[in-house]
Design an enzyme around this catalytic site. Structure first.
Site, mmCIF file in Angstrom:
data_model
loop_
_atom_site.group_PDB
_atom_site.id
_atom_site.type_symbol
_atom_site.label_atom_id
_atom_site.label_comp_id
_atom_site.label_asym_id
_atom_site.label_seq_id
_atom_site.Cartn_x
_atom_site.Cartn_y
_atom_site.Cartn_z
ATOM 1 N N GLU A 225 -0.835 3.508 -3.366
ATOM 2 C CA GLU A 225 0.341 3.466 -2.503
ATOM 3 C C GLU A 225 0.678 4.842 -1.945
ATOM 4 O O GLU A 225 1.808 5.304 -2.023
ATOM 5 C CB GLU A 225 1.559 2.904 -3.243
ATOM 6 N N HIS A 226 -0.327 5.510 -1.384
ATOM 7 C CA HIS A 226 -0.090 6.798 -0.745
ATOM 8 C C HIS A 226 -1.251 7.113 0.188
ATOM 9 O O HIS A 226 -2.264 6.418 0.210
ATOM 10 C CB HIS A 226 0.077 7.923 -1.785
ATOM 11 N N ALA A 227 -1.082 8.168 0.959
ATOM 12 C CA ALA A 227 -2.145 8.715 1.793
ATOM 13 C C ALA A 227 -2.257 10.199 1.490
ATOM 14 O O ALA A 227 -1.338 10.818 0.934
ATOM 15 C CB ALA A 227 -1.844 8.493 3.272
ATOM 16 N N GLY A 272 -3.766 4.066 1.157
ATOM 17 C CA GLY A 272 -4.587 3.303 0.232
ATOM 18 C C GLY A 272 -3.775 2.736 -0.914
ATOM 19 O O GLY A 272 -2.900 3.403 -1.468
#
Length: 313
Positions: A225-227, A272
């Site tokens: 849950e981040h980029a 992602g």
């Protein structure tokens, strides 16, 4: 002065109701509430003082919005969905400040769902009918059950995989997310067992500076849950299986990693998320850079803003 419709049997004490909003019979809007434009507030809805409702929101019959609730634009709230704002309620005992519960723009909440206090329902997420939401829901996630768990991601195409040994670049028939690739490497096996190797330029697109392994994850939990702004990653499921959702702000696809032969290249500035871990899953992640907290983008709206700035250059 805004113009909105109020049914003769509705009580609207707030002066901050937007143009084109319709408030139907037996609804009650308290003085401090803010309701945006073009909303549809159905029968028997109660909206307390410290509540903000955005534009084009639909709130179906039998919903109560208590202090601390914010509903952003274009949200749908199904009939008899229940919001709460006190984790330990007692009669005639009131909190000095109520936890903030936020439903982000475009999200949908199904009939009879229960939303516990202090959670955030992410952008375009969907909460199934009767679900009990005990913790925040990521953007685009679809959650069901009690407690609510992610079962899939809205608008995420479940992608097939290229033939063994193939490289499928973005823009090809299989992958539409910007620069994402599925890359296979052959297994070399004999009586002594199997071996799989990757080298920079041969199945690995960068020289790793770091690796980490994710394992023993409860099968329905979510990670990622981040980029990253600059860091590249390469994901290989060494054992079991895990689903990875890749999102470039315009396209969203889900890939199932279930063999060490197949690796997923996750470039910078792609959001992602990993979920659907099997109980025996072991995920290896190779990273192009050492750990840097400043390289992470953990807020989806911030990610979209930075992706938009990239496209406008």
């Amino acid at each position: 002065m805004s113009e909105f419709y109020r049914h003769p049997n509705a009580i609207v004490e707030s002066t901050r109701v937007g143009n084109g909003t319709r408030i139907w019979a037996f609804a009650h809007v308290l003085p401090g509430a803010v309701v945006g434009d073009d909303c549809n507030i159905c029968d028997h809805v109660f909206i307390e003082n410290d509540v903000v409702v955005g534009n084009r929101v639909t709130i179906k019959c039998g919903v109560q919005l208590w202090d601390g609730v914010t509903i952003e634009d274009d949200v749908f709230v199904g009939p008899n969905a229940t919001f709460t704002n006190d984790p330990f309620p007692r009669s005639r005992q009131h909190l000095s400040k109520y936890p903030e519960t936020i439903v982000r723009k475009g999200a949908s909440i199904g009939a009879n769902a229960t939303i516990l206090p202090g959670v955030t329902i992410g952008q375009n997420a969907m909460v199934g009918a009767g679900a009990v939401v005990t913790r925040s829901v990521p953007s685009y996630a679809v959650v069901v059950g009690s407690p609510a768990r992610i079962v899939r991601y809205a608008d995420a195409e479940v992608s097939g995989r290229p033939p063994r040994g193939a490289v499928s670049p973005s823009g090809g028939p299989d992958i539409r997310v910007d620069r994402v690739q599925l890359i296979d490497s052959p297994v070399i096996g004999d009586l002594r067992g199997n071996l799989l190797a990757r080298e920079v330029g041969k199945g690995l697109l960068f020289a790793p500076a770091r690796y980490f392994v994710v394992f023993d994850v409860p099968s329905k939990d979510v990670r990622g849950e981040h980029a990253h702004r600059v860091c590249e990653q390469f994901l290989v499921c060494l054992r079991g299986s895990v689903a990875v959702v890749c999102d470039d702000g315009e396209h969203r696809q889900e890939f199932l990693l279930e063999s060490p032969e197949t690796g997923l290249y996750l470039p910078p500035m792609v959001w992602g998320t990993q979920y659907k871990y099997s109980r025996d899953a072991m995920l290896l992640v190779l990273a192009s850079h050492a750990y840097d907290p400043g390289d992470y983008i953990r807020d989806y709206d911030q990610f979209l803003a930075e992706r938009g700035a990239m496209r406008s250059r």
